[in-house]
Design a protein around this motif. Sequence first.
Motif, PDB file in Angstrom:
ATOM      1  N   ALA A 270       0.814  -1.216   0.000  1.00 29.89           N
ATOM      2  CA  ALA A 270       0.000   0.000   0.000  1.00 29.89           C
ATOM      3  C   ALA A 270       0.849   1.267   0.000  1.00 29.89           C
ATOM      4  O   ALA A 270       0.328   2.367  -0.248  1.00 29.89           O
ATOM      5  CB  ALA A 270      -0.930  -0.004   1.209  1.00 29.89           C
ATOM      6  N   LYS A 271       2.136   1.150   0.262  1.00 29.97           N
ATOM      7  CA  LYS A 271       3.015   2.315   0.268  1.00 29.97           C
ATOM      8  C   LYS A 271       3.301   2.811  -1.146  1.00 29.97           C
ATOM      9  O   LYS A 271       3.732   3.956  -1.317  1.00 29.97           O
ATOM     10  CB  LYS A 271       4.325   1.982   0.983  1.00 29.97           C
ATOM     11  CG  LYS A 271       4.149   1.685   2.465  1.00 29.97           C
ATOM     12  CD  LYS A 271       5.464   1.295   3.127  1.00 29.97           C
ATOM     13  CE  LYS A 271       5.260   1.073   4.626  1.00 29.97           C
ATOM     14  NZ  LYS A 271       6.505   0.654   5.307  1.00 29.97           N
ATOM     15  N   PHE A 272       3.078   1.962  -2.145  1.00 36.33           N
ATOM     16  CA  PHE A 272       3.353   2.326  -3.532  1.00 36.33           C
ATOM     17  C   PHE A 272       2.047   2.552  -4.283  1.00 36.33           C
ATOM     18  O   PHE A 272       1.097   1.788  -4.148  1.00 36.33           O
ATOM     19  CB  PHE A 272       4.171   1.233  -4.222  1.00 36.33           C
ATOM     20  CG  PHE A 272       5.576   1.132  -3.706  1.00 36.33           C
ATOM     21  CD1 PHE A 272       6.618   1.810  -4.319  1.00 36.33           C
ATOM     22  CD2 PHE A 272       5.858   0.367  -2.578  1.00 36.33           C
ATOM     23  CE1 PHE A 272       7.908   1.736  -3.829  1.00 36.33           C
ATOM     24  CE2 PHE A 272       7.153   0.284  -2.075  1.00 36.33           C
ATOM     25  CZ  PHE A 272       8.183   0.973  -2.703  1.00 36.33           C
ATOM     26  N   THR A 273       2.013   3.601  -5.081  1.00 32.84           N
ATOM     27  CA  THR A 273       0.846   3.902  -5.901  1.00 32.84           C
ATOM     28  C   THR A 273       1.156   3.638  -7.369  1.00 32.84           C
ATOM     29  O   THR A 273       2.301   3.742  -7.806  1.00 32.84           O
ATOM     30  CB  THR A 273       0.420   5.364  -5.736  1.00 32.84           C
ATOM     31  OG1 THR A 273       1.509   6.221  -6.114  1.00 32.84           O
ATOM     32  CG2 THR A 273       0.038   5.653  -4.293  1.00 32.84           C
ATOM     33  N   ASN A 274       0.127   3.283  -8.116  1.00 33.68           N
ATOM     34  CA  ASN A 274       0.219   3.090  -9.572  1.00 33.68           C
ATOM     35  C   ASN A 274       1.217   2.003  -9.980  1.00 33.68           C
ATOM     36  O   ASN A 274       1.781   2.064 -11.078  1.00 33.68           O
ATOM     37  CB  ASN A 274       0.584   4.420 -10.264  1.00 33.68           C
ATOM     38  CG  ASN A 274      -0.419   5.509  -9.967  1.00 33.68           C
ATOM     39  OD1 ASN A 274      -1.618   5.325 -10.133  1.00 33.68           O
ATOM     40  ND2 ASN A 274       0.066   6.654  -9.511  1.00 33.68           N
ATOM     41  N   LEU A 275       1.428   1.024  -9.121  1.00 35.34           N
ATOM     42  CA  LEU A 275       2.300  -0.098  -9.463  1.00 35.34           C
ATOM     43  C   LEU A 275       1.503  -1.108 -10.278  1.00 35.34           C
ATOM     44  O   LEU A 275       0.437  -1.558  -9.857  1.00 35.34           O
ATOM     45  CB  LEU A 275       2.829  -0.754  -8.196  1.00 35.34           C
ATOM     46  CG  LEU A 275       3.844  -1.895  -8.365  1.00 35.34           C
ATOM     47  CD1 LEU A 275       5.097  -1.397  -9.069  1.00 35.34           C
ATOM     48  CD2 LEU A 275       4.198  -2.501  -7.016  1.00 35.34           C
ATOM     49  N   VAL A 276       2.004  -1.451 -11.454  1.00 33.04           N
ATOM     50  CA  VAL A 276       1.297  -2.376 -12.337  1.00 33.04           C
ATOM     51  C   VAL A 276       2.145  -3.622 -12.565  1.00 33.04           C
ATOM     52  O   VAL A 276       3.371  -3.598 -12.441  1.00 33.04           O
ATOM     53  CB  VAL A 276       0.966  -1.720 -13.692  1.00 33.04           C
ATOM     54  CG1 VAL A 276       0.021  -0.549 -13.498  1.00 33.04           C
ATOM     55  CG2 VAL A 276       2.232  -1.261 -14.405  1.00 33.04           C
ATOM     56  N   SER A 277       1.475  -4.708 -12.917  1.00 35.87           N
ATOM     57  CA  SER A 277       2.190  -5.972 -13.162  1.00 35.87           C
ATOM     58  C   SER A 277       2.595  -6.047 -14.620  1.00 35.87           C
ATOM     59  O   SER A 277       2.023  -6.793 -15.421  1.00 35.87           O
ATOM     60  CB  SER A 277       1.311  -7.158 -12.755  1.00 35.87           C
ATOM     61  OG  SER A 277       1.109  -7.152 -11.372  1.00 35.87           O
ATOM     62  N   TYR A 278       3.591  -5.265 -14.939  1.00 32.56           N
ATOM     63  CA  TYR A 278       4.114  -5.218 -16.303  1.00 32.56           C
ATOM     64  C   TYR A 278       5.619  -4.975 -16.199  1.00 32.56           C
ATOM     65  O   TYR A 278       6.189  -4.944 -15.105  1.00 32.56           O
ATOM     66  CB  TYR A 278       3.413  -4.114 -17.099  1.00 32.56           C
ATOM     67  CG  TYR A 278       3.642  -4.199 -18.600  1.00 32.56           C
ATOM     68  CD1 TYR A 278       3.139  -5.274 -19.328  1.00 32.56           C
ATOM     69  CD2 TYR A 278       4.359  -3.200 -19.265  1.00 32.56           C
ATOM     70  CE1 TYR A 278       3.353  -5.355 -20.701  1.00 32.56           C
ATOM     71  CE2 TYR A 278       4.575  -3.272 -20.637  1.00 32.56           C
ATOM     72  CZ  TYR A 278       4.075  -4.351 -21.337  1.00 32.56           C
ATOM     73  OH  TYR A 278       4.292  -4.440 -22.693  1.00 32.56           O
TER      74      TYR A 278
END
Length: 229
Positions: free
Chosen positions: A142-150
């Motif tokens: 939850a500390k990271f925003t806009n993290l995507v699995s790519y």
Amino acid sequence: MIRRIQLAPIVLTLGLVSGSAHAALQGRDLNGSLGSFEAYYDTDRNITWLANANYAKTSGHDTDGKMTWDEATAWAASLSFTDGVNTYDNWRLPTTLQPDASCGSGPYFNNCTGSEMGHLFYAELGGTANQDIRSSADPDLAKFTNLVSYHYWSATEYASNTGVAWNFSFYGSQSALDKSNDFYALAVSPGDVAAVPEAQTYALMLAGLGLIGWRARRVGDLAPLRGQP
């Protein structure tokens, strides 16, 4: 007569208590906004991660945040943040260890904890190989925003072909692909960019200073009774 106050036990106790509150990822304020962190210091690797994993898009630098390796490298190097007093502008793409003995078999290597993004995925965010990082139950996610699995670019070029660079997919694998691909970029800075005490540490420091002040006053109050000047 000079009065000497015994501070060592107080400071030592304060340090021991505050030290126990530290976690592997410690919040860092880059813009002077109270109550929010724009970066997180990884105490394991001595690096600081930008908390927004698609800052290239949300800052308006790029329409979707995907860039070629050259574009991503230049973008990271151009980043600059200020809290009104300090400027934080020493940013780059994460590095990849090659060869990495922790990896499984390739060409899409899993369980690679030697690279900076691999360590973040597996050790800090509780990721599992071949699973979307967003399925992790680790609270640090939850500390990271806009993290995507790519795919996210690494700063490390492939040793035998400089037209190729390493990347890490937040499904848990890393691979070496052509630099012309459009991948995301996650910025990192060497060391601790803004080493400031966390909220609970501030409280403990204030409590310690209050105790020091009380002891100083107490010594002063007792001096006449002891016949000291």
